[in-house]
Enzyme design. Structure first.
Site, PDB file in Angstrom:
ATOM      1  N   GLY A   1     -51.291 -62.871  10.877  1.00  0.00           N
ATOM      2  CA  GLY A   1     -51.024 -61.443  10.438  1.00  0.00           C
ATOM      3  C   GLY A   1     -52.520 -60.684  10.499  1.00  0.00           C
ATOM      4  N   LYS A  12     -68.205 -58.692  15.195  1.00  0.00           N
ATOM      5  CA  LYS A  12     -68.420 -59.772  14.512  1.00  0.00           C
ATOM      6  C   LYS A  12     -67.145 -60.310  13.877  1.00  0.00           C
ATOM      7  CE  LYS A  12     -72.765 -58.033  12.793  1.00  0.00           C
ATOM      8  NZ  LYS A  12     -73.544 -57.268  11.812  1.00  0.00           N
ATOM      9  N   GLY A  13     -67.015 -61.397  13.305  1.00  0.00           N
ATOM     10  CA  GLY A  13     -65.892 -61.672  12.712  1.00  0.00           C
ATOM     11  C   GLY A  13     -65.776 -60.826  11.492  1.00  0.00           C
ATOM     12  N   GLY A  52     -53.831 -60.374  13.267  1.00  0.00           N
ATOM     13  CA  GLY A  52     -53.990 -59.705  14.677  1.00  0.00           C
ATOM     14  C   GLY A  52     -54.538 -60.263  15.725  1.00  0.00           C
ATOM     15  N   ARG A  99     -63.331 -66.530  12.740  1.00  0.00           N
ATOM     16  CA  ARG A  99     -63.982 -66.783  13.924  1.00  0.00           C
ATOM     17  C   ARG A  99     -63.085 -66.175  15.181  1.00  0.00           C
ATOM     18  NH1 ARG A  99     -65.128 -72.549  14.761  1.00  0.00           N
ATOM     19  NH2 ARG A  99     -64.697 -72.367  12.149  1.00  0.00           N
ATOM     20  N   SER A 147     -60.167 -70.172  11.572  1.00  0.00           N
ATOM     21  CA  SER A 147     -60.542 -69.925  10.315  1.00  0.00           C
ATOM     22  C   SER A 147     -62.123 -69.510  10.324  1.00  0.00           C
ATOM     23  CB  SER A 147     -60.744 -71.419   9.683  1.00  0.00           C
ATOM     24  OG  SER A 147     -61.761 -72.169  10.382  1.00  0.00           O
ATOM     25  N   ALA A 148     -62.612 -68.991   9.159  1.00  0.00           N
ATOM     26  CA  ALA A 148     -63.866 -68.470   9.074  1.00  0.00           C
ATOM     27  C   ALA A 148     -64.215 -67.303   9.940  1.00  0.00           C
ATOM     28  CB  ALA A 148     -65.029 -69.417   9.610  1.00  0.00           C
ATOM     29  N   GLU A 159     -62.595 -61.607   5.683  1.00  0.00           N
ATOM     30  CA  GLU A 159     -62.742 -62.120   4.489  1.00  0.00           C
ATOM     31  C   GLU A 159     -63.571 -61.115   3.592  1.00  0.00           C
ATOM     32  OE1 GLU A 159     -63.337 -66.732   4.735  1.00  0.00           O
ATOM     33  OE2 GLU A 159     -63.704 -65.931   6.773  1.00  0.00           O
TER      34      GLU A 159
END
Lengths: 160, 290, 760
Positions: C468, C702-703, C470, C510, C507-508, C706
């Site tokens: 989700g 950047k990531g 993207g 990344r 995750s993170a 979150e």
């Protein structure tokens, strides 16, 4: 085991005759007996709306309706929204505003929105919030979904 | 979900006969929004489910009679919330019906089913209590009318006899068009089970009726005939004292995870006072919804 | 060059299937001859299993298999991303409410369900621990057998690990004002709308597993190791998860289903109910004590943090969330002395795992609430206090780690500007503001393959899961721009370990950075081949050819890559293949095993209305601003930030898992575990982002995704305090909790003051 019962219903405009177990919900019948997996299963207690379909043009949670109750009814699922390759204006609007993220709640959101616009072609934001309150989304925070419904209403979604 | 037999009688007589035959082994299916949850979680396991939706004598119509209204057993919350006559004369009921779950739930859930489950938290029950509704029940011994206050016993239990089912709910003609309102407390603004659900009607003759749910085993009706609550000029502190006396019977369960008894009781008083204020305003305005 | 795709908001790649119902999630996949599985568990937190009698269950028509621990290799295989502590099925003892001790496989769901009721289990309920205090009690029963933790000095306690971080000398630091408090964060659950689903099928001489998993390659290793198969014989299909939020990172019941499929010799599918999902994943609860020292001018002098996280019965990745969330818990501030102690505490509850924010929201709730209290105690505006102490770009705010990689003050100022900080809020309303910082990945490896086909269309192979966020769209945008293809000529293949190269994990936040860079490199690999091709065709020296963003430039002449490709491939056709690898190696000396690849930074400012009689908090305005480096797809950035913000409002205002006095979850399911609906939104939501192209990802990205969740709770609590004068240090800020705090404050005006304000 209880006897299965034959029911006849119209699904997305097509008449279907199917034998169902009385304790199977309409959701079970759609997904398991008719292979229409666009309707999603999540909470099974009528809270999340992922299983929303239209039964005789009313939005209902298909997890809280027995399949046998749909005998003689007309059911619309997400698979029935588009006309051939042409997407429903709500589907277009959901793509345009980025409303669909993981997508799992989207079939239910679309049908709840379709029912809303059928009743109220130009809803206020408050009416959209109320009309979609039975459809949980955990990705999008709802803003882009609400926008999509407003965009679709402007495009005349209820007339399609 | 455990398997069960499904029957779809087409006459009231047929339904009554099935209920009489199977007793507690049978469950009635109207909207199904409570029943199917309980079938799935295993808290009930009937041998037979009797669907009422093909019974010729039962419908979802809302009809006028003797200046009052008769709501058919199959009438759903969406229709009740939208009905112009209910919104005008029984506004608390329209407001209560409008907050029973989501649109999807309200499109299926019936008023009759809501009261037959006899949940202490049923949102429509307080409104029915303040309007003095009557439940029409058909059974092996014929048809009878049960005052709504004599209908509820405790959670899940009503005074319906074996073989009886609700065919309609009658709302008597209001003696004068009261100012009325429904209020509730929930854990979020979105739909939720109420930790307090309350209806209030203030009549032109000075009588105020309040009914509340979710604060004990069944919804409770109380009445202020002193005229104090209905008096727009009476001091707030006096009204709070009066409400305290009226609500003395509230006994919320300490076992609920939705709200503590202290909070429920405090909110009963907050909502009670707010409801009285709104009902007085509406009485003055002639109770016409926007 | 043609119009760039990166930086625009094209429609989501894969979006059409999502709005037509064609997107196949795990539960939608039908395999012939499949058996349906159901789990068997006990309605108690902890029990000693005495006997399990499966005969009645096996007698149900259609039941093919009743699996118990006795049917598994002995000792029962265990697995886990940090510790190999989770058994495939509970053996001897169950350790949390809902832990499966048997599983049925049957021809129909009905038969499987009926059989679950007929497994006869004789058991003895044992005392359980499900609070921090209970687990730390010296007399508490041990959650894990010490034999599972050989050589561990903590093995005879429920503390799984204790982490120590910091710098400077906190004890020697001299502060004018010290503010301290303890802040509690409840157990909450991911509640992805898609319940977890798993299918396993024997696959010639190996096994195929379908899972709604975020880390298919990690799952492949787990299954290979448990079944003693080479990686090449374990094929993981990872259809797009219907929401992950961290809950789908690591293996849960895939090993069980794999053993069942091999035993039955047929495909077995297990789709959890939402209730079972609640019993499978959650966020760690916490109690965090913060003591902060300031000079009277507001300068931070020291920070002293002691954090206890209540994790579950098995470690899963929970201890890593504790470590990572605590390591940066001082926040984005310049502080000369910092001491952090953090403990992962085992309990007889659902194993906690990754959940958006990964251990940070708990710390940020505590530290940012403490900052707001400090601002009041110092008589300094909370915004000014943040700006005064924020690390400047390039400043080494955590010694030995990546320096501040953003102009964070700009993000804070933007949020303040949007909310109108400094102007008075509407009467009766209060405002609050907080910042959140989270370390990105500390290590990583993302491989990709990009194929430029003969007509100029492109296939990208990436092992990332698009749940989700993207990722698929971002990858397609990068490839489209780099290779000069229209977006709808790009296909992204994911979710099949037999086809797609290795990606360590999704995750993170990344993937835009790690897989994004990997794909960028794969495209550059192709560009190098195009360059050689162009030089050969012209002919010119390669040095005279520049290939960039979809174009070939020779002198002043610009040609689309596709034209060179078609000519260069000639009659034989074929394709060009590029490979990419983005790698960040571990640093063994680093406390987290590696420095931050980047930091996510967000500032949230809110305005609230509080009903003093009922305790209702309505967020009237919610402003969220994230530093994203570069918004490669602004609509997706907005969607991620707003989604994170509302998820943050969930744990701020309403979400918490409630246990009964025996440790069973009381609000199991959607009726009593409340998450925000469309009626629970802020009255006005404004999201914005700062782009300084200062990130390590493609084009300076950047990531993100979150960040906007991290500091919602402290911002709202600060605003509640601003509106009412009442300080609440427990979440959620439910109407009842706020009402009680207001009530207590009315009775005793000192209630809600900091535990200690020590002004010297």
């Amino acid at each position: 085991m209880t006897m299965r019962q034959r029911i006849e219903l119209t699904v997305n405009g097509r008449i279907r005759s199917v034998e169902v177990a009385p304790h199977h919900t309409l959701l079970d019948v759609l997904r398991d007996d008719l292979g229409l997996t666009g309707t999603k299963e999540c909470c099974l207690v009528g809270e999340c709306g992922a299983c929303t379909v239209l039964v005789d043009d009313l939005a209902v949670d298909s997890c809280l309706m027995l399949g046998v109750e749909a005998d003689g009814a007309s059911v619309t699922t997400v698979e029935g929204l588009a006309t051939g390759d042409k997407l429903h204006p709500l589907q277009e609007a959901f793509l345009e505003t980025g409303a669909a993220q993981c997508g799992f709640c989207i079939p239910g959101q679309l049908l709840a929105a379709a029912a809303l616009l059928a009743n109220d072609p130009h809803p206020t934001r408050a009416a959209v919030e109320e009309g979609l309150a039975g459809n949980l989304c955990r990705c999008a925070g709802y803003e882009q979904i609400i926008e999509a419904v407003v965009v679709a209403a402007r495009a005349g979604a209820s007339e399609s | 979900m455990r398997a069960f037999a499904y029957e779809r009688p087409t006459t009231l007589q047929g339904a009554v006969a099935l209920l009489a035959e199977h007793g507690s082994e049978a469950r009635l299916l109207a909207g199904g929004t409570d029943l199917i949850i309980r079938l799935r979680d295993g808290s009930i396991a009937p041998r037979i489910v009797v669907d009422l939706k093909r019974i010729a004598e039962l419908d979802g119509q809302i009809r006028e009679h003797d200046g009052g209204l008769t709501i058919g057993a199959r009438a759903v919350m969406t229709d009740i919330a939208a009905d112009g006559r209910i919104r005008r004369d029984y506004r608390a009921l329209a407001e209560a019906a409008a907050v029973v779950g989501s649109v999807q739930i309200r499109n299926r859930a019936t008023l009759a089913g809501n009261i037959c489950n006899a949940s202490p938290a049923a949102d429509t029950a307080p409104a029915l209590l303040v309007y003095g509704a009557r439940v029409i029940a058909a059974g092996p011994a014929g048809t009878r009318r049960i005052p709504i206050d004599a209908f509820f016993v405790r959670s899940g239990v009503t005074t319906l006899a074996r073989g009886e089912l609700v065919t309609a709910i009658e709302l008597p003609r209001p003696t004068s068009r009261p100012g009325s309102v429904h209020l509730r407390r929930t854990r979020r603004r979105g739909h939720d089970l109420a930790s307090v659900t309350l209806a209030c009607a203030v009549r032109a003759d000075g009588v105020t009726q309040l009914a509340y749910g979710s604060l004990g085993p069944r919804p409770v009706l109380v009445s202020d005939e002193t005229g104090l609550l209905a008096d727009p000029t009476a001091p707030e502190l006096a009204k709070m004292r009066r409400l305290e006396a009226l609500f003395v019977g509230a006994s919320p369960s300490p076992r609920s995870m939705r709200a503590s008894p202290e909070y429920r009781l405090a909110m009963l008083h907050v909502l009670g006072l707010r409801a009285v204020g709104t009902a007085i305003e509406r009485l003055a305005q002639g109770s016409v919804p926007r | 060059m043609t119009d760039p795709c990166v930086g625009m908001s094209p429609r989501r790649v894969g979006g059409r299937d999502r709005v037509t119902g064609r997107q196949a999630y795990v539960a939608d996949i039908h395999l012939d001859d499949v058996l349906h599985a159901k789990l068997v568990s006990l309605d108690c937190a902890r029990a000693r299993i005495i006997t399990v009698d499966t005969s009645a269950a096996l007698a149900v028509p259609g039941v093919r298999l009743v699996m118990t621990a006795a049917d598994l290799p002995q000792p029962v295989p265990r697995f886990g991303p940090q510790f190999q502590d989770r058994p495939v099925l509970a053996a001897g003892e169950t350790h949390y409410h809902g832990e499966p001790l048997a599983a049925i496989a049957a021809e129909t769901k009905d038969a499987a369900e009926e059989a679950t009721r007929l497994v006869r289990i004789e058991y003895e309920e044992l005392p359980a621990v499900f609070t921090i205090a209970g687990a730390l009690d010296p007399m508490a029963p041990l959650v894990q057998d010490p034999a599972l933790r050989p050589g561990d000095r903590l093995a005879r306690s429920n503390v799984l690990r204790e982490h120590h971080y910091g710098w400077g000398d906190v004890d020697a630091a001299s502060a004018d004002v010290v503010v301290e408090g303890t802040y509690a964060f409840p157990m909450v659950t991911q509640f992805a709308i898609e319940p977890h689903g798993f299918i396993a099928a024997p696959d010639s001489d190996g096994i195929a597993v379908w899972s709604s998993i975020q880390h298919p390659n990690w799952l492949q290793r787990v299954i290979a190791s448990l079944l003693h198969l080479p990686l090449a014989k374990v094929r993981i299909f990872a259809p797009d998860p219907g929401g992950g939020f961290g809950g789908k990172q690591h293996a849960k019941y895939e090993p069980l289903v794999a053993f069942m499929a091999l035993r039955a010799g047929r495909p077995v599918r297990l789709v959890l109910t939402l209730e079972e999902t609640f019993q499978a994943v959650r966020r760690g609860a916490s109690e965090i004590h913060v003591r902060s020292g300031f000079r009277s001018d507001g300068g931070l002098v020291f920070r002293d943090i002691e954090a206890n996280y209540l994790i579950g019965a098995y470690a899963d990745i929970a201890d890593r969330t504790v470590a990572k969330g605590s390591y940066t818990s001082n926040g984005p501030y310049r502080v000369p002395a910092v001491r952090i102690v953090a403990r992962s505490i085992l309990s007889h509850t659902t194993p906690s795992t990754a959940f958006r924010g990964f251990g940070n929201p708990q710390q940020i709730w505590a530290v940012e609430s403490n900052m707001d209290e400090a601002a009041r105690a110092l008589g300094i505006d909370p915004l000014a206090l943040r700006l005064q102490n924020l690390a400047h770009p390039g400043e080494a705010f955590i010694p030995g780690d990546t320096p501040a990689d953003g102009d964070w003050a700009r993000t804070v100022e933007r949020a303040a500007e949007l909310i109108g900080w400094g102007s008075p809020p509407a009467p009766g309303r209060g405002r609050g503001l907080a910042v959140g910082l989270k370390s990105g990945p500390t290590t990583g490896l993302s491989n990709s393959i990009v194929r430029l086909l003969a007509d100029g269309s492109v296939i990208v192979y990436a092992g990332t899961s698009d749940m989700g966020q993207g990722a698929r769209t971002i990858f397609a945008q990068i490839a489209a721009d780099e290779l000069g293809a229209p977006l709808d000529w790009v296909t992204v293949v994911m979710g099949d370990t037999a086809v797609v190269p290795y990606d360590q994990q999704t995750s993170a936040s990344r993937s835009s950075v790690f897989m994004g860079n990997s794909i960028l490199l794969a495209c550059r690999d192709i560009q190098a081949k195009i360059r050689a091709m162009a030089a050969r065709l012209e002919p010119v020296d390669e040095a005279a050819v520049v290939v960039e963003r979809g174009e070939v430039r020779i002198g002043g002449r610009v040609t689309p890559i596709r034209d060179v490709l078609v000519r260069g491939l000639g009659r034989l056709g074929g394709e060009l293949i590029g490979i990419g690898e983005m790698r960040k190696e571990a640093e063994p000396e680093h406390p987290l095993g590696g420095t931050a690849a980047f930091f996510e930074f967000n500032c949230t400012a809110v305005e609230v209305e509080v009903d003093r009689e009922t305790g209702d908090v309505v967020v009237a305005r919610h402003v969220t601003v994230s530093d994203v480096g570069k918004a490669m797809n602004p609509i997706q950035v907005r969607g991620q930030d707003e989604g994170a913000a509302i998820m943050g409002l969930g744990h701020t205002l309403m979400e918490h898992i409630i246990h009964d006095e025996a440790g069973r979850i009381r609000n199991l399911g959607a009726i009593d575990y409340r998450i925000p609906t469309s009626l629970d939104l802020p009255l006005r939501m404004e999201s914005d982002f700062v782009e300084n192209a200062d990130g390590p990802g493609p084009y300076g990205a950047k990531g993100m995704s979150e960040g906007a969740l991290l500091c919602v709770a402290p911002a709202v609590a600060a605003a509640v305090h601003d509106a009412t004068g009442v300080r609440i240090r427990d979440l959620p800020l439910s109407p009842e909790r706020v009402w009680r705090a207001l009530h207590d404050a009315a009775e005793s005006p000192d209630a809600g003051a900091p535990e200690a304000i020590d002004a010297r």
